[in-house]
Design a protein around this motif. Structure first.
Motif, PDB file in Angstrom:
ATOM      1  N   HIS A 103       0.841  -1.197   0.000  1.00  0.00           N
ATOM      2  CA  HIS A 103       0.000   0.000   0.000  1.00  0.00           C
ATOM      3  C   HIS A 103       0.873   1.242   0.000  1.00  0.00           C
ATOM      4  O   HIS A 103       2.084   1.184   0.248  1.00  0.00           O
ATOM      5  N   HIS A 147      -5.659   1.070  -5.388  1.00  0.00           N
ATOM      6  CA  HIS A 147      -5.813   0.275  -4.169  1.00  0.00           C
ATOM      7  C   HIS A 147      -7.213  -0.320  -4.105  1.00  0.00           C
ATOM      8  O   HIS A 147      -8.178   0.287  -4.583  1.00  0.00           O
ATOM      9  N   GLN A 161      -6.384  -2.191   2.887  1.00  0.00           N
ATOM     10  CA  GLN A 161      -6.144  -1.597   1.570  1.00  0.00           C
ATOM     11  C   GLN A 161      -4.904  -2.215   0.940  1.00  0.00           C
ATOM     12  O   GLN A 161      -3.887  -2.397   1.583  1.00  0.00           O
TER      13      GLN A 161
END
Length: 275
Positions: A103, A147, A161
């Motif tokens: 992420h 994402h 995420q």
């Protein structure tokens, strides 16, 4: 210990520097004992709300975000005026399945600057086996990657995420000994695997930014001025705790933690109590 010229160049080019020595292992071990002594008083672990903005709860952590051994390298990267937006504990018990998916933090922190620096400090050893952080060099310089929210129960991120389809063959691991830290730009793609070692992997991330930064998602936010001056006043100043669980700082922490959750979960379909 200051960063070398080559390390500063590497940070701006690749988005990270590792390792950066901060303190002897014995000094880090003393911090671990203080943390774990507190954990024992409440069943052996931190409550989710105690994981974030924890410098408002633990005096020793507020001292760490102001420690010249941490701030001198930060100043080399973003200048002499420094705010600490947050601190977050990242604890993986031995044999834990907990992981952090790939992420970029800038996707959900609501901060206007691309100069935010995360200092990830190892309170215990963060080895390859223990699930140390991995980074994708250079991803801080391009467009923010797509994402998806996974809500995986073992994912330590608020809503799981994750960047799908990332090429892990390009990843660089950043193992740390206790008392060392890594530095990375918060736009850099990063993640970490489960702890397959026989010891807990205990770390704390400290997030530093120049004071011209603004919170563009939340209606209210706060930060600690840890060096230099703040001519902008975009963030409410946090109190400096006089001791662990100082009542004034604890009361402020309740509002600060709620504001952080509101930012992290903005637009999310679900809210999990991970912070």
């Amino acid at each position: 210990m200051p960063l070398s010229v080559d390390q500063v160049v590497q940070y701006h080019r690749d988005g990270y520097v590792c390792p950066v020595p901060v303190m002897p292992p014995a000094e880090a071990a003393a911090l671990r004992r203080r943390l774990e002594a507190f954990e024992v008083t409440q069943g052996g672990r931190l409550e989710p709300v105690q994981r974030s903005r924890s410098h408002l709860l633990f005096k020793w952590l507020d001292d760490l975000i102001r420690d010249p051994r941490v701030l001198n390298p930060i100043e080399q990267l973003i200048g002499p005026d420094i705010l600490c937006w947050s601190t977050i504990f990242w604890i993986k018990d031995a044999g834990s399945k907990s992981f952090v998916s790939w992420h970029q933090d800038n996707t959900y922190w609501g901060l206007s600057s691309r100069k935010v620096v995360t200092a990830w400090f190892a309170i215990s050893e963060a080895s390859l086996e223990a699930g140390c952080m991995k980074v994708m060099p250079g991803t801080h310089r391009g467009e923010t990657l797509h994402h998806e929210d996974t809500y995986d129960a073992d994912n330590m991120l608020t809503r799981g995420q994750s960047i799908p389809g990332i090429d892990e063959s390009r990843a660089v691991s950043m193992p740390l000994r206790a008392g060392e830290m890594s530095l990375h730009n918060y736009c850099l793609a990063h993640g970490s695997g489960p702890n397959l070692s026989a010891d807990r992997r205990i770390g704390v991330s400290m997030h530093f930014m120049p004071p011209e930064t603004e919170q563009v998602v939340g209606a209210w936010d706060c930060a600690a001025r840890v060096r230099g001056s703040d001519r902008y006043g975009h963030f409410a100043p946090t109190p400096v705790p006089a001791r662990d669980f100082d009542p004034e700082a604890v009361a402020f922490h309740a509002r600060a933690a709620a504001a952080m959750r509101d930012v992290l979960y903005a637009g999310a379909a679900r809210k999990l109590q991970k912070l």
